[in-house]
Design an enzyme around this catalytic site. Sequence first.
Site, PDB file in Angstrom:
ATOM      1  N   PRO A 211       7.856  16.956 -37.048  1.00 40.31           N
ATOM      2  CA  PRO A 211       7.568  15.638 -37.590  1.00 40.31           C
ATOM      3  C   PRO A 211       6.879  14.706 -36.602  1.00 40.31           C
ATOM      4  O   PRO A 211       7.439  14.353 -35.570  1.00 40.31           O
ATOM      5  CB  PRO A 211       8.944  15.085 -37.982  1.00 40.31           C
ATOM      6  CG  PRO A 211       9.930  16.156 -37.736  1.00 40.31           C
ATOM      7  CD  PRO A 211       9.290  17.223 -36.954  1.00 40.31           C
ATOM      8  N   GLU A 212       5.651  14.340 -36.908  1.00 40.44           N
ATOM      9  CA  GLU A 212       4.929  13.300 -36.193  1.00 40.44           C
ATOM     10  C   GLU A 212       4.758  12.159 -37.203  1.00 40.44           C
ATOM     11  O   GLU A 212       5.376  12.181 -38.269  1.00 40.44           O
ATOM     12  CB  GLU A 212       3.592  13.837 -35.666  1.00 40.44           C
ATOM     13  CG  GLU A 212       3.768  15.064 -34.770  1.00 40.44           C
ATOM     14  CD  GLU A 212       2.471  15.615 -34.196  1.00 40.44           C
ATOM     15  OE1 GLU A 212       1.506  14.841 -34.041  1.00 40.44           O
ATOM     16  OE2 GLU A 212       2.417  16.817 -33.908  1.00 40.44           O
TER      17      GLU A 212
END
Length: 286
Positions: free
Chosen positions: A2-3
Site C-alpha cells: 500500500p502506497e
Amino acid sequence: MPELPEVETIRLNLHEHLVGDRILKVTLRRADIVCGDPEDFLAAVGGKRVVGTDRRGKAMWLCLEGDIAVAVHLRMSGRLLLVQSSDELPPHTHMLAELSGGRRLIYVDPRRFGRLELLHLGRFDQSVILRNIGPDALSEDLSAQYLQEAAGAHSVGIKQFLLDQSHLAGIGNIYASEILHRVGLHPATPANRVTTEEMQRIIDATREILEAAIGARGTTLGDSQYQTGLGQSGGYQQCLRVYGKAEENCPVPGCDGVIRRSKIAQRSTYFCPVCQARGRGRRAGR
DNA sequence: CGGACAACCTGGTTGC
DNA sequence: TGCAACCAGGTTGTCC
C-alpha cells in the site's frame, strides 16, 4: 504494497460505505497492533458513529463523533476490509468492528507491521502514526521550490529522497521508480543537484501517475496481498512501465534501453539506463 | 545534523 | 523431498 493510491482507494471505499454507520463493538484479537493503551482505544471507539474519513500520505483515519478518530497505517501487509458479519474471518485478523447493518470492518495484517491509533482532534501532532509526515504528494500547493529547499541538505539519491515521508508523503518503492522513469532522471542523482525545473517535472509526473493509479484502484502485484476496502484487486499493475520489468525493453517509444534492476539504499530499484542516464539533467541545462 | 543500517514479521521462493 | 537461508517492503530506532 500500500502506497498513496492504494490507501486512497481504501479510504474512498470506506467513505462511501462506512460514513453514517455506528461501530457497535470492537474486538482486538491482538492488542499489540494498537499504539497507546488498547483499553482506552476500545472504550473510546465502541458505540461511536463514523462521520468522515481523511488521509495524508500512506496514513488514513476514520473520523468519529466526539472529536476522535481512528488512524490506520497499513505498512507492508495491512488490509482494512468491509465484510459481512457472516463471512469467515481471514487468517491474521487482528481487529474486528461490528457495524450497524450486519457488516464488519476488519483489520488483517500477516506481518503485523501496521498500526491502529486513537486520535484526538486538535492533538494530531502527538500521534505516533501522523508525526513526521510531510505534505501529501497530491496536495494542491506543493511547489518545486519547496522540494528543492527540502532537498538542500540531502546528498542521497533522488529516489531515496522521494521515499522519505517527512519531505513528501505517499510515494513508496513502486511508484518512486515509475515517477523517475517518467521524468527521465537517474534514481541515484543526488537530491540536492536536482534542478527546480526537474522538481516541477517530478511533481507533475507524481500527480499524473498517482491519479491514474487511484483511477485503477491501485496496484496489486503477484507477491502482494493488497486489496481494496471491498476486497477487490487493483488494476494499475498493467500500467507499470519499469517496476518489476527487469530485462524487458524500455517502453518509451524510440528508446532501445533495457530495464535494469539494482539495489539503491537497500531497495529494489528499476530504471532504464538509456532514458534515465546519469548526469542527463545537468547536460540538458547547457 | 545527515546518513547507513538493523530490527520488526511472515509467507513465498530459492538453494542445497 | 525437506529444510534452511534468503527476500520483500515501510518505518522507527540506534549508532557513527
